[in-house]
Design an enzyme around this catalytic site. Structure first.
Site, PDB file in Angstrom:
ATOM      1  N   HIS A  92      -2.313   0.680   8.042  1.00  0.00           N
ATOM      2  CA  HIS A  92      -3.754   1.154   7.394  1.00  0.00           C
ATOM      3  C   HIS A  92      -4.423  -0.167   7.807  1.00  0.00           C
ATOM      4  CE1 HIS A  92      -1.568   4.150   5.160  1.00  0.00           C
ATOM      5  NE2 HIS A  92      -1.997   5.095   6.113  1.00  0.00           N
TER       6      HIS A  92
ATOM      7  N   HIS B  29       0.730  -1.195   0.090  1.00  0.00           N
ATOM      8  CA  HIS B  29      -0.098  -0.275  -0.186  1.00  0.00           C
ATOM      9  C   HIS B  29       0.932   1.078   0.288  1.00  0.00           C
ATOM     10  CE1 HIS B  29      -2.985   3.009   2.130  1.00  0.00           C
ATOM     11  NE2 HIS B  29      -2.660   2.445   1.000  1.00  0.00           N
TER      12      HIS B  29
HETATM   13 FE1  FES Z   1       0.508  -1.064   4.890  1.00  0.00          FE
HETATM   14 FE2  FES Z   1      -1.177   1.265   4.053  1.00  0.00          FE
HETATM   15  S1  FES Z   1       0.843   0.805   4.211  1.00  0.00           S
HETATM   16  S2  FES Z   1      -2.105  -0.965   4.717  1.00  0.00           S
END
Ligand code: FES
Length: 134
Positions: free
Chosen positions: A84, A62
Site C-alpha cells: 500500500h 502497516h
Molecule cells: Fe506496507 Fe500496507 S503493508 S503499506
C-alpha cells in the site's frame, strides 16, 4: 524461541559495505527479517563512515509486507511498500514519509567494533509481535 535480552551478532564488515549495498539478516530472532544498508548521508542511529550504516525491520508496520526489496540507499528510503505504498525515511529512524502506516519502521541498534558492524538491540515493535524477543 524465547530469549531474555537482545543478542549481539555480527552482521557485516564495514570495509565491504559501499553506499547502496544491502545485507539481509535475521534479528533478534531467527525468522525476524531485517536489512542493513549504507546510506549516502548521516543517519539517526547510523554507524561507520559518515554515520551512514543503518538497519531496520523488513516488515512494513502497516500490514507486514516486506519492504527490503524497495530500499533506495541513495535517497535514504525504504519503500514504497509493495502492498500500500508506505515509504519510510531511513535517515530519520524509520519515520513514515507517506502512506497508510502510522508507526515508524523499527530500527536495529548497531555498533562497530574492529571493523565489523554488530546488531545489539532494536527500537520499536516488529509488525505482528507483542514482544520482539518472544
Ligand atoms: Fe506496507 Fe500496507 S503493508 S503499506
Amino acid at each position: 524461541g524465547r530469549i531474555e535480552r537482545y543478542p549481539r551478532i555480527r552482521v557485516a564488515s564495514v570495509d565491504e559495505l559501499s553506499v547502496g549495498d544491502t545485507v539481509e539478516f535475521e534479528y533478534p530472532l531467527d525468522g525476524s527479517g531485517t536489512f542493513l544498508t549504507r546510506l549516502s548521508e548521516a543517519a539517526n542511529g547510523g554507524v561507520g563512515p559518515g554515520d551512514g550504516i543503518v538497519a531496520f525491520s523488513n516488515l512494513c508496520t502497516h500490514m507486514g509486507c516486506a519492504v527490503s526489496g524497495n530500499v533506495e540507499s541513495d535517497r535514504g528510503v525504504a519503500g514504497p511498500c509493495p502492498c500500500h505504498y508506505t515509504t519510510f525515511d531511513l535517515a530519520k529512524g524509520g519515520l513514515v514519509i507517506m502512506g497508510p502506516a502510522t508507526t515508524d519502521l523499527p530500527q536495529v541498534r548497531l555498533d562497530v567494533e574492529d571493523g565489523d558492524v554488530f546488531a545489539t538491540g532494536m527500537a520499536g515493535l516488529v509488525h505482528g509481535r507483542r514482544n520482539n524477543l518472544a
